[in-house]
Design an enzyme around this catalytic site. Structure first.
Site, mmCIF file in Angstrom:
data_model
loop_
_atom_site.group_PDB
_atom_site.id
_atom_site.type_symbol
_atom_site.label_atom_id
_atom_site.label_comp_id
_atom_site.label_asym_id
_atom_site.label_seq_id
_atom_site.Cartn_x
_atom_site.Cartn_y
_atom_site.Cartn_z
ATOM 1 N N GLU A 175 -27.617 -7.908 43.083
ATOM 2 C CA GLU A 175 -28.045 -8.643 44.267
ATOM 3 C C GLU A 175 -27.864 -10.147 44.070
ATOM 4 O OE1 GLU A 175 -28.767 -7.197 47.136
ATOM 5 O OE2 GLU A 175 -28.320 -5.341 46.069
ATOM 6 N N HIS A 201 -20.376 -7.083 47.402
ATOM 7 C CA HIS A 201 -20.612 -5.833 46.670
ATOM 8 C C HIS A 201 -19.328 -5.004 46.575
ATOM 9 C CE1 HIS A 201 -24.811 -5.956 45.780
ATOM 10 N NE2 HIS A 201 -25.220 -5.997 47.035
ATOM 11 N N HIS A 227 -22.417 -10.939 51.906
ATOM 12 C CA HIS A 227 -23.143 -10.308 50.795
ATOM 13 C C HIS A 227 -22.641 -8.886 50.574
ATOM 14 C CE1 HIS A 227 -26.771 -9.157 48.410
ATOM 15 N NE2 HIS A 227 -26.544 -7.980 48.989
ATOM 16 N N GLU A 228 -22.502 -8.135 51.647
ATOM 17 C CA GLU A 228 -22.050 -6.746 51.514
ATOM 18 C C GLU A 228 -20.592 -6.666 51.072
ATOM 19 O OE1 GLU A 228 -24.229 -4.618 51.430
ATOM 20 O OE2 GLU A 228 -25.840 -5.770 52.345
#
Length: 287
Positions: free
Chosen positions: A212, A144, A140-141
């Site tokens: 998100e 980003h 997830h990070e």
């Protein structure tokens, strides 16, 4: 491949527009506040401050964020191996690994571009999650970073914190300045103090929620696993708790995979989408 490149170019262009808009809002806010509080002199001071803050927000926002959360480099071969594998899947350089000194399970990413990417985790996160769940959070990070959300989120956090501090300074500075007996300056500074944190909150909400969802979907594709990230989000969401922190740290709530500073935020004013909707989005993502 052509579609992927086109998507990346569109995302990059959209992010550049968002950053320009954020810095323009900061400039207008500081100049308007300066004019309301101190007239022409305040307008000039606001313009100078805006220039300095715009420069710092763009070029040093990632450094500011890491210092804000007392982050330091972390050497963990197991986590670094996960990050390397996911970064290869995402097609970006391997991000640096940091740890944040916070007593909650959480993580965030920062960095001006993918070449300067940083993934930051807390000790509690590493201890709580199993390998699949931790991999989902790291993915997830890294998403980003790959999507170039990190610069926008870091700039937003820097701006949100800065204008809140300036609003408070303007209020107390005017209150104890002894000028303007009719109270006009005090009224102007109170309005500035109320409106600027509100604007900061609106900015955070405008840029964080869609990011998100997009990062969650990308994480599922990078790991080919729905359950890892879903399980991690459930554990993280249920483990955030109140803790003593610097109020300025709250400006970066949008950076984290889950808001670590408040469990009382309503759906409307939350910096993150509701857990149920994130889980639904993850389940609907095709591998």
């Amino acid at each position: 491949l052509c579609q992927q490149v086109t998507t990346m170019n569109y995302t990059s262009m959209l992010n550049n527009l968002k950053i320009t808009a954020l810095l323009s809002i900061l400039t207008a806010l500081l100049m308007g506040g300066g004019l309301a509080i101190a007239g022409t002199r305040g307008l000039v001071i606001g313009f100078v401050l805006a220039g300095l803050m715009n420069f710092a927000s763009y070029w040093f926002s990632d450094t500011i964020v890491l210092k804000l959360y007392s982050a330091e480099p972390l050497e963990d071969p197991g986590i670094q191996k996960m990050i390397s594998r996911i970064a290869d899947e995402a097609g970006i350089p391997e991000p640096d690994l940091y740890r944040a000194d916070m007593p909650v399970p959480n993580a965030f990413a920062t960095g001006r571009n993918p070449r300067k990417g940083v993934v930051c985790v807390t000790d509690e996160l590493v201890e709580m999650l199993d390998d699949d769940e931790l991999e989902g959070v790291l993915a997830h990070e890294i998403a980003h970073i790959s999507n170039r959300d990190t610069l926008i989120n870091s700039v937003t956090a820097t701006i949100a914190g800065a204008i809140s501090i300036l609003a408070e300074m303007a209020f107390w500075g005017t209150l104890f300045s002894g000028r303007d007996e009719d109270g006009a300056d005090v009224i102007a500074s109170i309005a500035f103090m109320i409106l600027t944190p509100l604007i900061a909150t609106i900015i955070r909400l405008a840029v964080s929620r869609s990011m998100e969802y997009r990062a969650d979907s990308a994480a599922v594709r990078y790991t080919s696993n729905h359950e890892g990230l879903s399980g991690a989000l459930k554990k993280i969401s249920g483990s955030q708790k109140g803790f003593r922190h610097n109020k300025r740290q709250e400006a970066g709530a949008n950076l984290f995979i889950e808001n670590p500073f408040s469990r009382k935020a309503t759906h409307l004013f939350s910096t993150h989408p509701p857990l149920e909707k994130r889980i639904e989005n993850i389940k609907d993502t095709e591998i």
